[in-house]
Design a protein around this motif. Structure first.
Motif, PDB file in Angstrom:
ATOM      1  N   GLY A 146       0.847  -1.106  -0.114  1.00  0.00           N
ATOM      2  CA  GLY A 146      -0.028  -0.083  -0.028  1.00  0.00           C
ATOM      3  C   GLY A 146       1.053   1.468  -0.010  1.00  0.00           C
ATOM      4  N   ALA A 147       1.910   1.306   0.904  1.00  0.00           N
ATOM      5  CA  ALA A 147       2.797   2.408   0.897  1.00  0.00           C
ATOM      6  C   ALA A 147       3.333   2.646  -0.441  1.00  0.00           C
ATOM      7  CB  ALA A 147       3.812   2.179   2.052  1.00  0.00           C
ATOM      8  N   VAL A 148       3.846   1.517  -0.973  1.00  0.00           N
ATOM      9  CA  VAL A 148       4.862   1.564  -2.224  1.00  0.00           C
ATOM     10  C   VAL A 148       4.052   2.040  -3.392  1.00  0.00           C
ATOM     11  CG1 VAL A 148       5.464  -0.215  -4.186  1.00  0.00           C
ATOM     12  CG2 VAL A 148       6.570  -0.180  -1.708  1.00  0.00           C
ATOM     13  N   ARG A 149       2.524   1.594  -3.510  1.00  0.00           N
ATOM     14  CA  ARG A 149       1.848   2.204  -4.424  1.00  0.00           C
ATOM     15  C   ARG A 149       1.430   3.746  -4.226  1.00  0.00           C
ATOM     16  NH1 ARG A 149      -0.970   0.068  -8.461  1.00  0.00           N
ATOM     17  NH2 ARG A 149      -0.726  -2.240  -7.552  1.00  0.00           N
ATOM     18  N   LEU A 150       1.182   3.908  -3.215  1.00  0.00           N
ATOM     19  CA  LEU A 150       0.888   5.393  -2.677  1.00  0.00           C
ATOM     20  C   LEU A 150       2.300   6.515  -3.127  1.00  0.00           C
ATOM     21  CD1 LEU A 150      -1.033   7.458  -1.436  1.00  0.00           C
ATOM     22  CD2 LEU A 150       0.311   7.099   0.448  1.00  0.00           C
ATOM     23  N   ALA A 151       3.361   5.750  -2.652  1.00  0.00           N
ATOM     24  CA  ALA A 151       4.409   6.617  -2.948  1.00  0.00           C
ATOM     25  C   ALA A 151       4.875   6.734  -4.476  1.00  0.00           C
ATOM     26  CB  ALA A 151       5.635   6.042  -2.216  1.00  0.00           C
ATOM     27  N   MET A 152       4.794   5.497  -5.269  1.00  0.00           N
ATOM     28  CA  MET A 152       5.296   5.366  -6.391  1.00  0.00           C
ATOM     29  C   MET A 152       4.105   6.338  -7.388  1.00  0.00           C
ATOM     30  SD  MET A 152       8.072   3.737  -6.706  1.00  0.00           S
ATOM     31  CE  MET A 152       7.991   3.610  -8.490  1.00  0.00           C
ATOM     32  N   GLU A 153       2.816   6.069  -7.170  1.00  0.00           N
ATOM     33  CA  GLU A 153       1.953   6.515  -8.003  1.00  0.00           C
ATOM     34  C   GLU A 153       1.558   7.857  -7.722  1.00  0.00           C
ATOM     35  OE1 GLU A 153      -1.640   4.062  -7.679  1.00  0.00           O
ATOM     36  OE2 GLU A 153      -0.843   2.723  -8.875  1.00  0.00           O
ATOM     37  N   ARG A 154       1.685   8.632  -6.482  1.00  0.00           N
ATOM     38  CA  ARG A 154       1.456  10.140  -6.439  1.00  0.00           C
ATOM     39  C   ARG A 154       2.443  10.962  -6.227  1.00  0.00           C
ATOM     40  NH1 ARG A 154      -3.488  10.881  -3.711  1.00  0.00           N
ATOM     41  NH2 ARG A 154      -2.851  13.179  -4.201  1.00  0.00           N
ATOM     42  N   LEU A 155       3.854  10.374  -5.999  1.00  0.00           N
ATOM     43  CA  LEU A 155       5.080  11.095  -5.771  1.00  0.00           C
ATOM     44  C   LEU A 155       6.021  10.804  -6.541  1.00  0.00           C
ATOM     45  CD1 LEU A 155       4.707  11.515  -1.935  1.00  0.00           C
ATOM     46  CD2 LEU A 155       4.313  13.236  -3.547  1.00  0.00           C
ATOM     47  N   ILE A 156       6.555   9.572  -6.514  1.00  0.00           N
ATOM     48  CA  ILE A 156       7.786   9.441  -7.331  1.00  0.00           C
ATOM     49  C   ILE A 156       7.854   9.224  -8.824  1.00  0.00           C
ATOM     50  CG2 ILE A 156       9.603   7.492  -7.551  1.00  0.00           C
ATOM     51  CD1 ILE A 156       9.034   6.666  -4.633  1.00  0.00           C
ATOM     52  N   ILE A 157       6.788   8.508  -9.062  1.00  0.00           N
ATOM     53  CA  ILE A 157       6.651   8.522 -10.930  1.00  0.00           C
ATOM     54  C   ILE A 157       6.503  10.165 -11.304  1.00  0.00           C
ATOM     55  CG2 ILE A 157       5.402   7.901 -12.772  1.00  0.00           C
ATOM     56  CD1 ILE A 157       5.464   4.975 -11.363  1.00  0.00           C
ATOM     57  N   PRO A 158       5.599  10.881 -10.810  1.00  0.00           N
ATOM     58  CA  PRO A 158       5.314  12.195 -11.353  1.00  0.00           C
ATOM     59  C   PRO A 158       6.419  13.049 -11.384  1.00  0.00           C
ATOM     60  CG  PRO A 158       3.400  11.432  -9.753  1.00  0.00           C
ATOM     61  CD  PRO A 158       4.489  10.369  -9.640  1.00  0.00           C
ATOM     62  N   GLU A 159       7.337  12.678 -10.319  1.00  0.00           N
ATOM     63  CA  GLU A 159       8.594  13.857 -10.335  1.00  0.00           C
ATOM     64  C   GLU A 159      10.079  13.013 -10.511  1.00  0.00           C
ATOM     65  OE1 GLU A 159       8.523  17.072  -9.650  1.00  0.00           O
ATOM     66  OE2 GLU A 159       6.411  16.926  -9.958  1.00  0.00           O
ATOM     67  N   LEU A 160       9.897  11.801 -11.055  1.00  0.00           N
ATOM     68  CA  LEU A 160      11.249  11.360 -11.033  1.00  0.00           C
ATOM     69  C   LEU A 160      12.150  11.944 -12.193  1.00  0.00           C
ATOM     70  CD1 LEU A 160      12.931   8.933 -10.464  1.00  0.00           C
ATOM     71  CD2 LEU A 160      11.672   7.482 -12.100  1.00  0.00           C
ATOM     72  N   GLY A 161      11.263  12.052 -13.381  1.00  0.00           N
ATOM     73  CA  GLY A 161      12.189  12.763 -14.577  1.00  0.00           C
ATOM     74  C   GLY A 161      12.781  14.300 -14.253  1.00  0.00           C
ATOM     75  N   HIS A 162      11.764  14.949 -13.702  1.00  0.00           N
ATOM     76  CA  HIS A 162      12.108  16.207 -13.146  1.00  0.00           C
ATOM     77  C   HIS A 162      13.325  16.415 -12.319  1.00  0.00           C
ATOM     78  CE1 HIS A 162      10.520  20.120 -11.170  1.00  0.00           C
ATOM     79  NE2 HIS A 162      11.570  20.337 -11.717  1.00  0.00           N
ATOM     80  N   GLY A 163      13.421  15.414 -11.117  1.00  0.00           N
ATOM     81  CA  GLY A 163      14.228  15.298 -10.153  1.00  0.00           C
ATOM     82  C   GLY A 163      15.483  14.889 -10.721  1.00  0.00           C
ATOM     83  N   VAL A 164      15.532  13.958 -11.601  1.00  0.00           N
ATOM     84  CA  VAL A 164      16.760  13.510 -12.362  1.00  0.00           C
ATOM     85  C   VAL A 164      17.329  14.714 -13.309  1.00  0.00           C
ATOM     86  CG1 VAL A 164      17.793  11.996 -14.133  1.00  0.00           C
ATOM     87  CG2 VAL A 164      16.374  10.884 -12.288  1.00  0.00           C
ATOM     88  N   ARG A 165      16.596  15.333 -13.882  1.00  0.00           N
ATOM     89  CA  ARG A 165      17.109  16.550 -14.534  1.00  0.00           C
ATOM     90  C   ARG A 165      17.633  17.645 -13.730  1.00  0.00           C
ATOM     91  NH1 ARG A 165      15.342  21.727 -16.200  1.00  0.00           N
ATOM     92  NH2 ARG A 165      13.301  21.084 -15.288  1.00  0.00           N
ATOM     93  N   GLU A 166      16.965  17.880 -12.747  1.00  0.00           N
ATOM     94  CA  GLU A 166      17.770  18.979 -11.760  1.00  0.00           C
ATOM     95  C   GLU A 166      18.972  18.569 -11.212  1.00  0.00           C
ATOM     96  OE1 GLU A 166      16.342  22.096 -10.802  1.00  0.00           O
ATOM     97  OE2 GLU A 166      15.172  21.701 -12.826  1.00  0.00           O
ATOM     98  N   LEU A 167      19.033  17.405 -10.884  1.00  0.00           N
ATOM     99  CA  LEU A 167      20.112  17.045 -10.299  1.00  0.00           C
ATOM    100  C   LEU A 167      21.531  17.035 -11.366  1.00  0.00           C
ATOM    101  CD1 LEU A 167      19.215  13.654  -7.995  1.00  0.00           C
ATOM    102  CD2 LEU A 167      20.312  15.897  -7.192  1.00  0.00           C
ATOM    103  N   ASN A 168      21.225  16.988 -12.615  1.00  0.00           N
ATOM    104  CA  ASN A 168      22.044  16.666 -13.477  1.00  0.00           C
ATOM    105  C   ASN A 168      22.385  17.791 -14.336  1.00  0.00           C
ATOM    106  OD1 ASN A 168      23.229  13.991 -13.065  1.00  0.00           O
ATOM    107  ND2 ASN A 168      21.134  13.546 -13.255  1.00  0.00           N
ATOM    108  N   LYS A 169      21.577  18.967 -14.256  1.00  0.00           N
ATOM    109  CA  LYS A 169      21.559  20.095 -15.164  1.00  0.00           C
ATOM    110  C   LYS A 169      22.822  20.896 -15.090  1.00  0.00           C
ATOM    111  CE  LYS A 169      18.825  23.309 -12.657  1.00  0.00           C
ATOM    112  NZ  LYS A 169      17.623  24.404 -12.557  1.00  0.00           N
ATOM    113  N   ASP A 170      23.779  20.827 -14.005  1.00  0.00           N
ATOM    114  CA  ASP A 170      24.624  21.794 -13.966  1.00  0.00           C
ATOM    115  C   ASP A 170      26.001  20.945 -14.001  1.00  0.00           C
ATOM    116  OD1 ASP A 170      23.037  24.163 -13.484  1.00  0.00           O
ATOM    117  OD2 ASP A 170      22.924  23.646 -11.419  1.00  0.00           O
ATOM    118  N   LEU A 171      25.841  19.853 -14.321  1.00  0.00           N
ATOM    119  CA  LEU A 171      27.089  18.692 -14.621  1.00  0.00           C
ATOM    120  C   LEU A 171      27.826  19.240 -16.032  1.00  0.00           C
ATOM    121  CD1 LEU A 171      25.970  15.484 -13.110  1.00  0.00           C
ATOM    122  CD2 LEU A 171      27.225  17.145 -12.005  1.00  0.00           C
TER     123      LEU A 171
END
Length: 171
Positions: A146-171
């Motif tokens: 239940g926690a995995v589904r909630l975290a993945m569907e509501r938070l992780i998947i929607p922001e995964l690409g954005h977060g990866v881009r932000e971490l690497n944009k200044d490299l």
């Protein structure tokens, strides 16, 4: 200022994730939460570059995380398990000192959503968190499906690409 749609357009096309389950009792046949994370990532066409299960042992967890964030084939790491308050729940203690930056909003919003949509007041016992290590996004979530589904569907998947881009944009 970029709008949400523009942020989404700028996200990397290929994101590779590692999944790390922390458990003394699960194996790859019985790890429903790890399998669910993999399924949800693959449904969104994210690649799963690694999947491991380690015991609730601080040194083993830390070693596994260090190895995975050194892997150039991994952009993000999702750990599940060991986030509660039991004596064996040591995932947070093992990983938090490795963070370059911690993102407290993830845990705060996860607990709010857990409270509202899943487990009610028991959500205060979760120590889920997120941060970065070696320019990799690292999520630490509870091990229940239940926690995995909630975290993945509501938070992780929607922001995964954005977060990866932000971490690497200044490299």
């Amino acid at each position: 200022m970029l709008m949400l749609e523009e942020h989404l357009e700028l996200t990397p096309q290929q994101i590779r994730c590692a999944v790390l389950t922390v458990s003394d009792t699960r194996n790859k046949k019985t790890d429903k939460s790890g399998k669910l994370i993999i399924e949800l990532l693959q449904d969104k066409e994210y690649e799963v570059a690694a999947y491991e299960i380690v015991p609730d042992d601080s040194e083993i967890i830390k070693a596994a995380v260090k190895l995975l964030v050194k892997n150039h084939a991994v952009n993000a790491l999702i750990l599940n398990g060991g986030t509660g308050i039991a004596a064996r729940d040591v995932t947070i203690e093992a990983v938090r000192p490795l963070f370059s930056k911690e993102l407290p909003g993830f845990g705060e919003i996860f607990r709010m959503l857990s409270y509202q949509e899943d487990i009610g007041s028991a959500s205060i016992l979760s120590r889920a968190t997120c941060g970065s290590i070696n320019h990799r996004l690292v999520f630490i979530i509870p091990g229940s499906t239940g926690a995995v589904r909630l975290a993945m569907e509501r938070l992780i998947i929607p922001e995964l690409g954005h977060g990866v881009r932000e971490l690497n944009k200044d490299l």
